[in-house]
Enzyme design. Structure first.
Site, PDB file in Angstrom:
ATOM      1  N   HIS A   1      -3.451   1.764 -26.490  1.00  0.00           N
ATOM      2  CA  HIS A   1      -3.257   1.099 -25.309  1.00  0.00           C
ATOM      3  C   HIS A   1      -3.377   1.795 -24.297  1.00  0.00           C
ATOM      4  O   HIS A   1      -4.000   1.074 -23.125  1.00  0.00           O
ATOM      5  CB  HIS A   1      -1.614   0.742 -25.210  1.00  0.00           C
ATOM      6  CG  HIS A   1      -1.115  -0.303 -26.075  1.00  0.00           C
ATOM      7  ND1 HIS A   1       0.096  -1.023 -26.022  1.00  0.00           N
ATOM      8  CD2 HIS A   1      -1.755  -0.921 -27.154  1.00  0.00           C
ATOM      9  CE1 HIS A   1      -0.003  -1.832 -27.061  1.00  0.00           C
ATOM     10  NE2 HIS A   1      -1.122  -1.984 -27.617  1.00  0.00           N
TER      11      HIS A   1
ATOM     12  N   ASP B   1       3.107  26.431 -23.200  1.00  0.00           N
ATOM     13  CA  ASP B   1       3.642  27.556 -22.497  1.00  0.00           C
ATOM     14  C   ASP B   1       4.609  28.056 -23.540  1.00  0.00           C
ATOM     15  O   ASP B   1       4.437  28.022 -24.793  1.00  0.00           O
ATOM     16  CB  ASP B   1       4.555  26.789 -21.132  1.00  0.00           C
ATOM     17  CG  ASP B   1       5.905  26.246 -21.750  1.00  0.00           C
ATOM     18  OD1 ASP B   1       6.019  25.650 -23.176  1.00  0.00           O
ATOM     19  OD2 ASP B   1       6.571  25.781 -21.006  1.00  0.00           O
TER      20      ASP B   1
ATOM     21  N   HIS C   1      -6.255  -4.085 -22.196  1.00  0.00           N
ATOM     22  CA  HIS C   1      -5.635  -2.660 -22.114  1.00  0.00           C
ATOM     23  C   HIS C   1      -6.941  -1.957 -21.291  1.00  0.00           C
ATOM     24  O   HIS C   1      -6.626  -1.069 -20.542  1.00  0.00           O
ATOM     25  CB  HIS C   1      -5.778  -1.873 -23.572  1.00  0.00           C
ATOM     26  CG  HIS C   1      -4.902  -2.566 -24.390  1.00  0.00           C
ATOM     27  ND1 HIS C   1      -3.443  -2.582 -24.141  1.00  0.00           N
ATOM     28  CD2 HIS C   1      -4.830  -2.903 -25.541  1.00  0.00           C
ATOM     29  CE1 HIS C   1      -2.758  -3.158 -24.921  1.00  0.00           C
ATOM     30  NE2 HIS C   1      -3.484  -3.392 -25.897  1.00  0.00           N
TER      31      HIS C   1
ATOM     32  N   THR D   1       9.545  20.261 -23.876  1.00  0.00           N
ATOM     33  CA  THR D   1       9.753  18.859 -24.027  1.00  0.00           C
ATOM     34  C   THR D   1       8.347  18.144 -24.104  1.00  0.00           C
ATOM     35  O   THR D   1       8.356  16.839 -24.560  1.00  0.00           O
ATOM     36  CB  THR D   1      10.596  18.400 -22.918  1.00  0.00           C
ATOM     37  OG1 THR D   1       9.549  18.626 -21.558  1.00  0.00           O
ATOM     38  CG2 THR D   1      11.752  18.879 -22.854  1.00  0.00           C
TER      39      THR D   1
ATOM     40  N   CYS E   1       4.825  21.991 -24.495  1.00  0.00           N
ATOM     41  CA  CYS E   1       5.759  22.863 -23.986  1.00  0.00           C
ATOM     42  C   CYS E   1       7.197  22.421 -24.520  1.00  0.00           C
ATOM     43  O   CYS E   1       7.219  21.964 -25.493  1.00  0.00           O
ATOM     44  CB  CYS E   1       5.911  22.764 -22.276  1.00  0.00           C
ATOM     45  SG  CYS E   1       6.313  20.831 -21.735  1.00  0.00           S
TER      46      CYS E   1
HETATM   47  C1  RB5 Z   1      10.506  25.767 -20.132  1.00  0.00           C
HETATM   48  O1  RB5 Z   1      11.859  26.415 -20.280  1.00  0.00           O
HETATM   49  C2  RB5 Z   1      10.562  24.342 -19.804  1.00  0.00           C
HETATM   50  O2  RB5 Z   1      11.092  24.153 -18.863  1.00  0.00           O
HETATM   51  C3  RB5 Z   1       9.255  23.842 -20.358  1.00  0.00           C
HETATM   52  O3  RB5 Z   1       8.726  24.276 -21.541  1.00  0.00           O
HETATM   53  C4  RB5 Z   1       9.012  22.306 -20.335  1.00  0.00           C
HETATM   54  O4  RB5 Z   1       9.927  21.752 -21.306  1.00  0.00           O
HETATM   55  C5  RB5 Z   1       8.846  21.787 -19.260  1.00  0.00           C
HETATM   56  O5  RB5 Z   1       8.929  20.397 -19.110  1.00  0.00           O
END
Ligand code: RB5
Length: 151
Positions: free
Chosen positions: A98, A8, A133, A67, A65
């Site tokens: 694992h 994203d 595993h 995180t 993304c």
């Molecule tokens: C977008 O701002 C953010 O929420 C997305 O990139 C991601 O981190 C969601 O888990």
């Protein structure tokens, strides 16, 4: 190996380098977007990549993304997908050893760029450990089959 890659806007900045690393390692990469830093919804890109892995069109997937968390939550809704958020080389190799993770979810905002190629390399080079595993991964597949039957 066929690898699908998607991001994203939170992961877009890292996507080109990730694709470059994977190609340098000899993999056939499909870029599934996004193609700019304009705000998009991560489930749409998780669906493209995890859908390809789930249907056997790609053997592995990489999702980026902000995180890595939202991508992993969405990707794990797809049958046969085991998506893992990893944050260093050790967790990347353990996800393979694992958890037999076939989708790697990375943070575009909290990982040092220099670390990412090492994480990808570790994940791709580490074989599944099998044995205990295997038993655990089979239990996950059983949970998935039960959940699908319940609807
Ligand atoms: C977008 O701002 C953010 O929420 C997305 O990139 C991601 O981190 C969601 O888990």
């Amino acid at each position: 190996m066929k690898i699908a890659v998607g991001a994203d806007h939170g992961g877009f900045e890292r996507k080109a380098a990730i694709i470059g690393t994977l190609r340098k390692l000899g993999h056939a990469v499909t870029d599934m977007g996004t193609d700019s830093d304009e705000s998009v919804d991560y489930p749409d890109y998780a669906a493209k990549v995890a859908g390809a892995v789930s249907r056997g069109r790609a053997e592995r997937g990489v999702l980026i993304c902000g995180t890595g968390i939202g991508m992993s939550i969405a990707a794990n809704k797809f049958p046969k997908v085991r998506a893992a958020v990893v944050w260093n080389v050790k967790t990347a190799s353990l996800a393979a050893e694992h958890n037999k993770a076939n989708v790697l979810c990375l943070s575009g905002r909290f990982l040092k760029p220099a670390l990412i190629p090492k994480m990808l390399g570790a994940w791709l080079a580490t074989p599944f450990g099998g044995s205990r595993h295997e038993r655990r991964v089979k239990k996950i597949a059983k949970l998935e089959a039960q959940a699908c039957r319940r609807g």
